[in-house]
Structure formats: C-alpha cells, structure tokens
Design an enzyme around this catalytic site. Structure first.
Site, PDB file in Angstrom:
ATOM      1  CG  ASP A  25      -2.096  -0.824   1.182  1.00 56.68           C
ATOM      2  OD1 ASP A  25      -2.292  -1.480   0.149  1.00 56.68           O
ATOM      3  OD2 ASP A  25      -2.873  -0.842   2.167  1.00 56.68           O
ATOM      4  CE  LYS A  82      -6.967  -1.028  -0.381  1.00 58.51           C
ATOM      5  NZ  LYS A  82      -7.064  -2.497  -0.371  1.00 58.51           N
ATOM      6  N   GLY A 154      -5.349  -2.845   8.682  1.00 57.94           N
ATOM      7  CA  GLY A 154      -5.017  -1.686   9.507  1.00 57.94           C
ATOM      8  C   GLY A 154      -4.819  -1.997  10.976  1.00 57.94           C
ATOM      9  NE  ARG A 166      -3.707 -22.316  11.092  1.00 56.66           N
ATOM     10  CZ  ARG A 166      -2.911 -23.388  11.016  1.00 56.66           C
ATOM     11  NH1 ARG A 166      -3.311 -24.470  10.392  1.00 56.66           N
ATOM     12  NH2 ARG A 166      -1.713 -23.367  11.567  1.00 56.66           N
ATOM     13  N   GLY A 215      -3.132  -7.293   8.121  1.00 55.28           N
ATOM     14  CA  GLY A 215      -2.511  -7.515   9.424  1.00 55.28           C
ATOM     15  C   GLY A 215      -1.069  -7.962   9.368  1.00 55.28           C
ATOM     16  N   GLY A 236      -0.202  -3.592   3.963  1.00 57.16           N
ATOM     17  CA  GLY A 236      -0.773  -2.254   3.935  1.00 57.16           C
ATOM     18  C   GLY A 236      -0.043  -1.366   4.899  1.00 57.16           C
ATOM     19  CB  SER A 237      -1.103  -0.125   8.200  1.00 59.78           C
ATOM     20  OG  SER A 237      -2.420  -0.075   7.696  1.00 59.78           O
TER      21      SER A 237
END
Lengths: 295, 212
Positions: A25, A82, A154, A166, A215, A236-237
C-alpha cells in the site's frame, strides 16, 4: 493473426506473475518509489493506509485520480487501486485511468450492501477479498481474476489473516476429499456455483491466485502466510507505519521469497526497528471490523 | 536429469508443472547451492525489478553465468527475458547479460494492453504457438550472434536464441505449450550427457591393450 486483449488468461495471468511477491500500500509517489526499490511486485495506490482510514472514520472512497496517475508515472511495476464494494462507477473511473488491477475492497466503505461489481463487464482485472471458500468462489463467479483473504486491515494483527487462509485451504481440502455426488450439496452449503466447486475439488486449489492480506507487519508474518499456502502477500499499514519503512519493506520481500528457510528469516528480521504498533482484535468493536464487509 | 527453475518470485510453479508434463523433474532454485547438479535453468515471468534485486541479494548472478558458460541451456520468459538481456532501455543495469539484445520493458503498455495471439515459430514446427503476452517486453535490437525465433505480424521480435540461451517475451507455461520446454530439455540432456560416441572405446575384453 488475431489479437485478443483482456482475456481471462491475461487477467488471471498478471496475478500469476505477482506470485511469491509483496504488494504494498502506498499513498504518495515517494512511497511508491520506496516500495519499488525494496522489491515490491506491485503497489496499491490509496489515499490513506488502512490504519489511518480506521483512525479517521467517516466514509472511505476511491482515491483522487490525480494521485493515482502520479503513482502510475512514478514506478514501472503494476499499480492497483481500490474501488468501494459495488461501486462500479469508481471501477469505471479506475479502468479509464488505466490502472493494472482494481481491488474491490472492504477497506473502503461499501457502496452497495447487496451486490458486488459485475467484474466480467470490465477489461481491467479485479482482486477481491474473502474470509472463506464460498465467498472466494462467489467473487470468482462475478469475474474476480485474483483473490486475497481479508484478514483485518489496519491492525498489524495477523490473527484474522491466519483464520481466513486456514479456512479457505481447509475447505478446499475438504472438497478435494469428497465424492462427485457430494459436491452438489457442498456447493449449496458454500453458496457457490457448482461448476466452480467441481473445478476446485478436481484441482485441489482455487482457479485463480490467492494472496493473504490484512494484518501483516513483520517478515515472520509474511512467511507464516506463505507457509499456510498463500501465493503472495499484501502489506498495507505494516510498512509505512513502521519505524524504518524501506528496511521493513525489503525484509518482508526477502521473507516472502525464503518463507521456508528459518535461518534466512532470522537474518532478515534483525534490527528492523519497531514494527507498526498494532491493535488487539478484541479492542475493535464488532461494528468497526472491516472483514465483515462483503458477503 | 533435473532442470532448475529460478523460484525467487513469479510464475515458477507453472514452469515446474510444464516440465513435469514432459517428464522432466524441475527443481526450485532460490540460493546458489540449489544450482548444483542441474542441467539447465528456467527464468520465469514475474516482476523483473524484483527478480533482479533478489538475484543480486542472494549472490545468484555468478553461479548462473557459470552454468550458462559451461553450456547448460538457460530459458527466460517475459521477465526472464529482460533479466537475460545485455541492454534494457531506460538505462537499467543488466544483471545476466547472456543475450546480445536490446529489450524494452512493458513495451506494449499497461495491463489493459496485455493480449493473446497465435505465432509462427518455425523451429518448433508448423503448428503455431499460442502466445500470452502480459505487460510484455519486446526485443528492439539483436546482435549478430542472435537468432530470431518469432516475430509479431508487424515484425517486432518476441522470441530469440543465442547459442544455449533461449528467451520469449510471452508465456508458453500459461498456455499449455510444451515445445519450448522440450527444446530446452533436449539441450539440457545433450549438455548433461553429450552422447556423441565420444572418443574411442576399447574392446571390453582387451582393456589392457592401451594405445601408446
């Protein structure tokens, strides 16, 4: 000789070329260059990283086209952007800009609470999020050429991403172990087209590439996703909220390549500084969780 | 005989699967030690910037160049072609300059310009090759040692061979096309065991009578 563009093979083929890689990101052309330099296989252009979207609240929308164009001009790797779930006009705008992939994303505020975008109607390929196999197959039936498990964007917390990859892979193994005549009921239970269910059962894998998202904050997180069967990772973050984004980005790239080599994972994890702070899942009220968006 | 597939990033599993389809064992190559004992190497499609960076980071350039100089076949598709080129337009530094060509990245444009077509590739026989081009490169210039294997209708070069190095701008591994892999496997088999009736072989019962 006839030349055909935007075929199913070219749409899902680009995702195949991204495998074993990290999609990052980015919110500025400078970020995009750092990501490219660190070895990202693609960048996701957006206005705020998910951690900031979460903090800011309000309605999160498609990014400013001018910013997306600046990022497209800054790097030579593919650029994704996005659109809100169901917002097919945002998708039309992104296609007109010439982005390489559209993410119909739960990280933005959904525009339609019943329908997703009819992705077959577009020339540009789409990636969509999922929490389980049924959701993945519904998105593929709508035309998604790439899937990513959602995780909880995030948060810097890998727990939901682990749950989702999973779940998807367990359900695929379950289908692969079934008799042909059991697949009809399985399709009903998964709420997915029986043809796709039969295809997954026969191949033992999804018909498109599946990345893990939501995550991932450390090299070990990326390697965990890969060892659990991801084809690649979205971060991302986790990169631009860390203390040293360039080093963290590079380390996550190395860890994604050498995901099953603990010695290399140890080496690349050394001295990266603080990762993003992270949020425990229990600290997020049900109503503010992003992964439940989309169905 | 085993053929390596560079597995740093990209569509390497598709190449391993294509090799398996013609009965050849493909092994994933991530570190220099993985190159030991392979008779050829495939460089898959992926992102060439990422791949170049990882090749450098893990010290793979020298052993791959050694393998090529020893005569083992090297086969690059798409990003693999870029990585093998002597000159990449835009002044990017070459990393495995085994092909005397000038290559342009993303030569057709962005993803919306990715396409499929049928191509004549005379060395593979009369049946055309179904070619999938994804954000593909193009060969702009070739040196005197380079054979052109295929061109688009407009004359642009999309497949080349220079000695033991073969490269395509498109993806045979995505189209169920095995003939390039068969060609490379044949070259690898010849490299691994020349089988040219090499040298004079003594009579099995008269081994002691060595020629002076």
């Amino acid at each position: 000789m006839t030349v055909e563009t935007s075929t199913w093979a070219t749409k899902k083929g680009l995702a195949q070329m991204l495998k074993g890689g990290v999609i990052m990101d980015v919110v500025t052309p400078e970020h995009a260059k750092i990501a490219e330099e660190a070895g990202a296989v693609a960048v996701m252009a957006l206005e705020r990283v998910p951690a900031d979207i979460r903090a800011a609240g309000g309605v999160a929308r498609m990014s400013d086209p001018a910013m997306i164009e600046e990022i497209m001009a800054a790097v030579s790797i593919p650029v994704m952007a996005k659109a809100r779930i169901g917002h097919f006009v945002e998708a039309q705008v992104l296609e007109a800009l010439g982005v390489d992939y559209i993410d119909e994303s739960e990280v933005l505020t959904p525009a339609d609470e019943e329908n997703h975008i009819d992705k077959h109607a577009f020339k540009v390929p789409f990636v969509c999020g999922c929490r389980d196999l049924g959701e993945a197959l519904r998105r593929i039936s709508e035309g998604a050429a790439m899937i990513r498990t959602k995780g909880e964007a995030g948060t810097g917390n890998i727990v939901e991403a682990v749950r989702h990859i999973r779940t998807v892979n367990r359900e695929i193994r379950r289908l692969a172990s079934m008799r042909e005549d059991e697949l009809f009921v399985a399709a009903k239970e998964l709420r997915a087209p029986v043809e796709l269910v039969q295809e997954v059962a026969a191949a033992g894998q999804l018909p498109v590439v599946n990345f893990v998202a939501g995550g991932i904050a450390t090299p070990a997180d990326a390697a965990l996703a890969m060892q659990l069967g991801a084809d690649g990772v979205f971060v991302g973050s986790g990169i631009f909220k860390s203390e040293d984004p360039a080093r963290t980005a590079n380390a996550i790239v190395q860890a994604t390549t050498h995901y099953d080599n603990p010695k290399i994972l140890a080496e690349v994890s050394k001295g990266l500084g603080a990762p993003m702070r992270g949020i425990a899942l229990e600290a997020i009220p049900e109503g503010e969780r992003l992964a439940v968006r989309g169905w | 005989m085993r053929i390596g597939v560079l597995a740093l990033q990209g569509a390497f599993r598709e190449h391993v699967a294509t090799l398996a389809a013609i009965g050849v064992e493909g092994v994933e190559v991530r570190l220099p030690g993985d190159i030991d004992g392979i008779a050829g190497l495939v460089l898959p499609g992926g992102e060439s910037t990422t791949m170049r960076r990882l090749i450098r980071r893990w010290g793979l350039a020298a052993p791959i160049l050694d393998l090529a100089r020893a005569g083992a076949p090297i086969f690059g598709t798409c990003a693999g072609m870029i990585v093998l080129s002597r000159t990449i337009t835009g002044d990017e530094e070459p990393i495995l300059p085994l092909l005397d060509v000038v290559v342009e990245r993303n030569a057709f444009g962005r993803q919306l310009d990715s396409f499929e077509t049928d191509l004549a590739v005379p060395i593979l026989g009369e049946r055309p090759v179904h070619a999938i081009f994804i954000r593909a490169p193009i060969v702009e210039e070739v040196g005197p040692e380079v054979d052109v294997l295929a061109r688009l209708d407009d004359g642009r070069i999309v497949a080349v061979r220079q000695g033991n190095v073969v490269a395509t701008a498109f993806h045979p591994e995505l189209a169920g096309e095995t003939r390039f892999h068969r060609l490379v496997a044949t070259m690898a088999a010849e490299h691994a065991d020349p089988g040219e009736g090499a040298g004079r072989r003594p009579h099995p019962l008269r081994r002691s009578r060595v020629e002076p």
